[in-house]
Scaffold this motif. Structure first.
Motif, PDB file in Angstrom:
ATOM      1  N   GLY A 198       0.806  -1.208   0.000  1.00  9.26           N
ATOM      2  CA  GLY A 198       0.000   0.000   0.000  1.00  9.26           C
ATOM      3  C   GLY A 198       0.842   1.261   0.000  1.00  9.26           C
ATOM      4  O   GLY A 198       0.391   2.313  -0.429  1.00  9.26           O
ATOM      5  N   GLY A 199       2.063   1.165   0.538  1.00 10.68           N
ATOM      6  CA  GLY A 199       2.950   2.324   0.581  1.00 10.68           C
ATOM      7  C   GLY A 199       2.887   3.113   1.865  1.00 10.68           C
ATOM      8  O   GLY A 199       3.407   4.225   1.938  1.00 10.68           O
ATOM      9  N   GLY A 200       2.252   2.557   2.899  1.00 14.31           N
ATOM     10  CA  GLY A 200       2.053   3.290   4.144  1.00 14.31           C
ATOM     11  C   GLY A 200       3.323   3.826   4.758  1.00 14.31           C
ATOM     12  O   GLY A 200       3.354   4.953   5.263  1.00 14.31           O
ATOM     13  N   SER A 201       4.395   3.048   4.711  1.00 12.10           N
ATOM     14  CA  SER A 201       5.649   3.498   5.310  1.00 12.10           C
ATOM     15  C   SER A 201       6.209   4.720   4.584  1.00 12.10           C
ATOM     16  O   SER A 201       6.722   5.657   5.210  1.00 12.10           O
ATOM     17  N   SER A 202       6.107   4.741   3.271  1.00 16.56           N
ATOM     18  CA  SER A 202       6.583   5.892   2.503  1.00 16.56           C
ATOM     19  C   SER A 202       5.676   7.104   2.696  1.00 16.56           C
ATOM     20  O   SER A 202       6.148   8.239   2.752  1.00 16.56           O
ATOM     21  N   TYR A 203       4.370   6.870   2.786  1.00 20.49           N
ATOM     22  CA  TYR A 203       3.464   7.984   3.064  1.00 20.49           C
ATOM     23  C   TYR A 203       3.811   8.632   4.397  1.00 20.49           C
ATOM     24  O   TYR A 203       3.804   9.857   4.540  1.00 20.49           O
ATOM     25  N   LEU A 204       4.126   7.800   5.381  1.00 18.41           N
ATOM     26  CA  LEU A 204       4.520   8.325   6.685  1.00 18.41           C
ATOM     27  C   LEU A 204       5.791   9.165   6.573  1.00 18.41           C
ATOM     28  O   LEU A 204       5.890  10.249   7.159  1.00 18.41           O
ATOM     29  N   ALA A 205       6.767   8.657   5.839  1.00 18.41           N
ATOM     30  CA  ALA A 205       8.031   9.374   5.694  1.00 18.41           C
ATOM     31  C   ALA A 205       7.835  10.716   5.002  1.00 18.41           C
ATOM     32  O   ALA A 205       8.423  11.720   5.395  1.00 18.41           O
ATOM     33  N   VAL A 226      14.578  -2.567  -2.718  1.00 20.33           N
ATOM     34  CA  VAL A 226      15.057  -1.199  -2.905  1.00 20.33           C
ATOM     35  C   VAL A 226      14.100  -0.197  -2.259  1.00 20.33           C
ATOM     36  O   VAL A 226      14.524   0.748  -1.565  1.00 20.33           O
ATOM     37  N   LEU A 227      12.810  -0.394  -2.458  1.00 18.45           N
ATOM     38  CA  LEU A 227      11.824   0.524  -1.882  1.00 18.45           C
ATOM     39  C   LEU A 227      11.911   0.537  -0.359  1.00 18.45           C
ATOM     40  O   LEU A 227      11.873   1.599   0.274  1.00 18.45           O
ATOM     41  N   ILE A 228      12.024  -0.646   0.229  1.00 25.18           N
ATOM     42  CA  ILE A 228      12.114  -0.728   1.681  1.00 25.18           C
ATOM     43  C   ILE A 228      13.383  -0.034   2.178  1.00 25.18           C
ATOM     44  O   ILE A 228      13.363   0.688   3.182  1.00 25.18           O
ATOM     45  N   ALA A 229      14.504  -0.231   1.492  1.00 26.37           N
ATOM     46  CA  ALA A 229      15.771   0.371   1.900  1.00 26.37           C
ATOM     47  C   ALA A 229      15.715   1.894   1.818  1.00 26.37           C
ATOM     48  O   ALA A 229      16.199   2.592   2.715  1.00 26.37           O
ATOM     49  N   VAL A 230      15.142   2.418   0.743  1.00 30.90           N
ATOM     50  CA  VAL A 230      15.044   3.868   0.575  1.00 30.90           C
ATOM     51  C   VAL A 230      14.260   4.488   1.727  1.00 30.90           C
ATOM     52  O   VAL A 230      14.666   5.494   2.318  1.00 30.90           O
ATOM     53  N   VAL A 231      13.141   3.872   2.072  1.00 33.73           N
ATOM     54  CA  VAL A 231      12.321   4.386   3.167  1.00 33.73           C
ATOM     55  C   VAL A 231      13.082   4.329   4.486  1.00 33.73           C
ATOM     56  O   VAL A 231      13.064   5.286   5.277  1.00 33.73           O
ATOM     57  N   SER A 232      13.760   3.211   4.748  1.00 31.05           N
ATOM     58  CA  SER A 232      14.462   3.053   6.029  1.00 31.05           C
ATOM     59  C   SER A 232      15.578   4.079   6.184  1.00 31.05           C
ATOM     60  O   SER A 232      15.727   4.694   7.251  1.00 31.05           O
ATOM     61  N   PHE A 233      16.383   4.295   5.125  1.00 33.22           N
ATOM     62  CA  PHE A 233      17.458   5.276   5.196  1.00 33.22           C
ATOM     63  C   PHE A 233      16.913   6.687   5.415  1.00 33.22           C
ATOM     64  O   PHE A 233      17.467   7.471   6.187  1.00 33.22           O
ATOM     65  N   ARG A 234      15.845   6.984   4.740  1.00 36.42           N
ATOM     66  CA  ARG A 234      15.254   8.316   4.876  1.00 36.42           C
ATOM     67  C   ARG A 234      14.796   8.564   6.309  1.00 36.42           C
ATOM     68  O   ARG A 234      15.007   9.641   6.874  1.00 36.42           O
ATOM     69  N   ILE A 235      14.178   7.570   6.904  1.00 39.53           N
ATOM     70  CA  ILE A 235      13.694   7.706   8.281  1.00 39.53           C
ATOM     71  C   ILE A 235      14.856   7.802   9.262  1.00 39.53           C
ATOM     72  O   ILE A 235      14.877   8.670  10.140  1.00 39.53           O
ATOM     73  N   LEU A 236      15.840   6.908   9.146  1.00 46.87           N
ATOM     74  CA  LEU A 236      16.954   6.873  10.094  1.00 46.87           C
ATOM     75  C   LEU A 236      17.810   8.133  10.030  1.00 46.87           C
ATOM     76  O   LEU A 236      18.250   8.650  11.061  1.00 46.87           O
ATOM     77  N   PHE A 290      16.414  -3.978   7.898  1.00 47.60           N
ATOM     78  CA  PHE A 290      16.660  -5.412   8.047  1.00 47.60           C
ATOM     79  C   PHE A 290      15.871  -6.203   7.006  1.00 47.60           C
ATOM     80  O   PHE A 290      16.396  -7.135   6.380  1.00 47.60           O
ATOM     81  N   ALA A 291      14.611  -5.820   6.801  1.00 48.63           N
ATOM     82  CA  ALA A 291      13.780  -6.510   5.817  1.00 48.63           C
ATOM     83  C   ALA A 291      14.348  -6.355   4.409  1.00 48.63           C
ATOM     84  O   ALA A 291      14.363  -7.308   3.619  1.00 48.63           O
ATOM     85  N   ALA A 292      14.829  -5.157   4.080  1.00 43.79           N
ATOM     86  CA  ALA A 292      15.391  -4.920   2.745  1.00 43.79           C
ATOM     87  C   ALA A 292      16.631  -5.767   2.501  1.00 43.79           C
ATOM     88  O   ALA A 292      16.798  -6.348   1.423  1.00 43.79           O
ATOM     89  N   ILE A 293      17.511  -5.843   3.497  1.00 47.05           N
ATOM     90  CA  ILE A 293      18.749  -6.611   3.349  1.00 47.05           C
ATOM     91  C   ILE A 293      18.456  -8.093   3.152  1.00 47.05           C
ATOM     92  O   ILE A 293      19.036  -8.750   2.280  1.00 47.05           O
ATOM     93  N   LEU A 344      12.535   2.786  15.336  1.00 53.51           N
ATOM     94  CA  LEU A 344      12.239   1.356  15.268  1.00 53.51           C
ATOM     95  C   LEU A 344      11.771   0.952  13.879  1.00 53.51           C
ATOM     96  O   LEU A 344      12.164  -0.095  13.359  1.00 53.51           O
ATOM     97  N   LEU A 345      10.957   1.772  13.268  1.00 51.27           N
ATOM     98  CA  LEU A 345      10.473   1.494  11.920  1.00 51.27           C
ATOM     99  C   LEU A 345      11.627   1.452  10.922  1.00 51.27           C
ATOM    100  O   LEU A 345      11.729   0.549  10.094  1.00 51.27           O
ATOM    101  N   GLY A 346      12.525   2.430  11.015  1.00 48.73           N
ATOM    102  CA  GLY A 346      13.648   2.484  10.093  1.00 48.73           C
ATOM    103  C   GLY A 346      14.558   1.275  10.201  1.00 48.73           C
ATOM    104  O   GLY A 346      14.966   0.704   9.186  1.00 48.73           O
ATOM    105  N   VAL A 347      14.870   0.862  11.434  1.00 45.67           N
ATOM    106  CA  VAL A 347      15.742  -0.303  11.641  1.00 45.67           C
ATOM    107  C   VAL A 347      15.084  -1.569  11.104  1.00 45.67           C
ATOM    108  O   VAL A 347      15.717  -2.401  10.434  1.00 45.67           O
TER     109      VAL A 347
END
Length: 259
Positions: free
Chosen positions: A33-40, A244-254, A116-119, A109-112
């Motif tokens: 759905g993209g919820g994590s990116s919408y949050l970011a 890639v999408l998960i990693a981009v979001v995580s880096f942006r948040i962290l 992990f999921a992306a890796i 916590l979300l970013g970490v």
């Protein structure tokens, strides 16, 4: 809703609208759905945190509703197999949505977790194919996964597919298409349950003028994305794009909340 105010929201937030369109297209193409990116994205706008969570969940619902319909028509949804995953996730997502959470701790916590999921998705050697033997269904184990993810999802304002999909891929739960379909169903029911929990929270707050524009935007993006996935993407490409999408979001948040 005042039409003039809506046009002002579009003008003042055009960059947010464009980003939401891109996210909806990309995430819906891999069953999310993209919820994590919408949050970011919303976190950078100065909108209050409680409103961010509600807006992200509503956009999730808008995107994955059409995904679920499309996957159902393609017979990619195994409702019997999905049942244990959502058995505990729905009530726990509601509970998570009702609870309050500290904003900074939430994003760290979300970013970490997303990193992990992306890796793990990127490094996993192979995908299940249509000819492979998938793992046997373990209702208790699936219910446990679903419950934990549902609680976290309701609490932070995402649908949970971005957590669930890597687990299903790594456990050979099913084929990539069926996992994407399962993630869409999971996101839909958890986002709906989570928003209901948030609505009952006394701190619930939402700007319907901006939210209505964003809902229309992600609906269009979702329609584009879920059709791209059925015509252009191979299973391996679906995996790589998801990572890639998960990693981009995580880096942006962290980067934002650790420095």
């Amino acid at each position: 809703m005042n039409i003039q105010i809506i046009f002002e929201s579009i003008f003042n937030n055009w960059h947010v609208i464009v980003l939401f369109l891109i996210v909806a297209i990309l995430y819906s193409s891999v069953g999310f759905g993209g919820g994590s990116s919408y949050l970011a994205i919303l976190a950078l706008t100065g909108i209050i945190f409680t409103q961010i969570r509600a807006t992200a969940l509503l956009c999730n619902i808008m995107v994955v509703s059409s995904n679920v319909i499309l996957y159902h028509q393609q017979k990619q949804i195994d409702w019997k197999k999905i049942g244990p995953l959502v058995f505990l996730s729905v009530p726990l997502s509601f509970l998570g949505g009702y609870l309050k959470i500290n904003q900074q701790l939430f994003f760290i916590l979300l970013g970490v977790t997303l990193l992990f999921a992306a890796i793990t998705m990127w490094l996993s050697k192979r995908f299940v194919t249509e000819n492979d033997k998938t793992s046997s269904t373990k209702p208790f184990k699936n219910a446990t996964y679903g419950g934990i993810i549902g609680f976290i999802s309701g609490m932070v304002g995402i649908g949970g597919g971005i957590f669930l999909a890597p687990i299903l891929h790594l456990s050979n739960w099913d084929t990539p298409k069926k996992i994407a379909a399962t993630a869409s169903v999971f996101i839909l029911v958890n986002s709906t349950s989570g928003i209901l929990g948030q609505y009952l929270n006394p701190n619930f707050n939402i700007d319907w003028n901006l939210t209505s524009v964003l809902l229309g935007t992600v609906f269009i993006g979702g329609q584009i994305g879920n059709r791209i996935s059925t015509t252009l993407f191979t299973p391996i490409l679906l995996k790589k794009i998801t990572a890639v999408l998960i990693a981009v979001v995580s880096f942006r948040i962290l980067i934002k909340y650790l420095y």
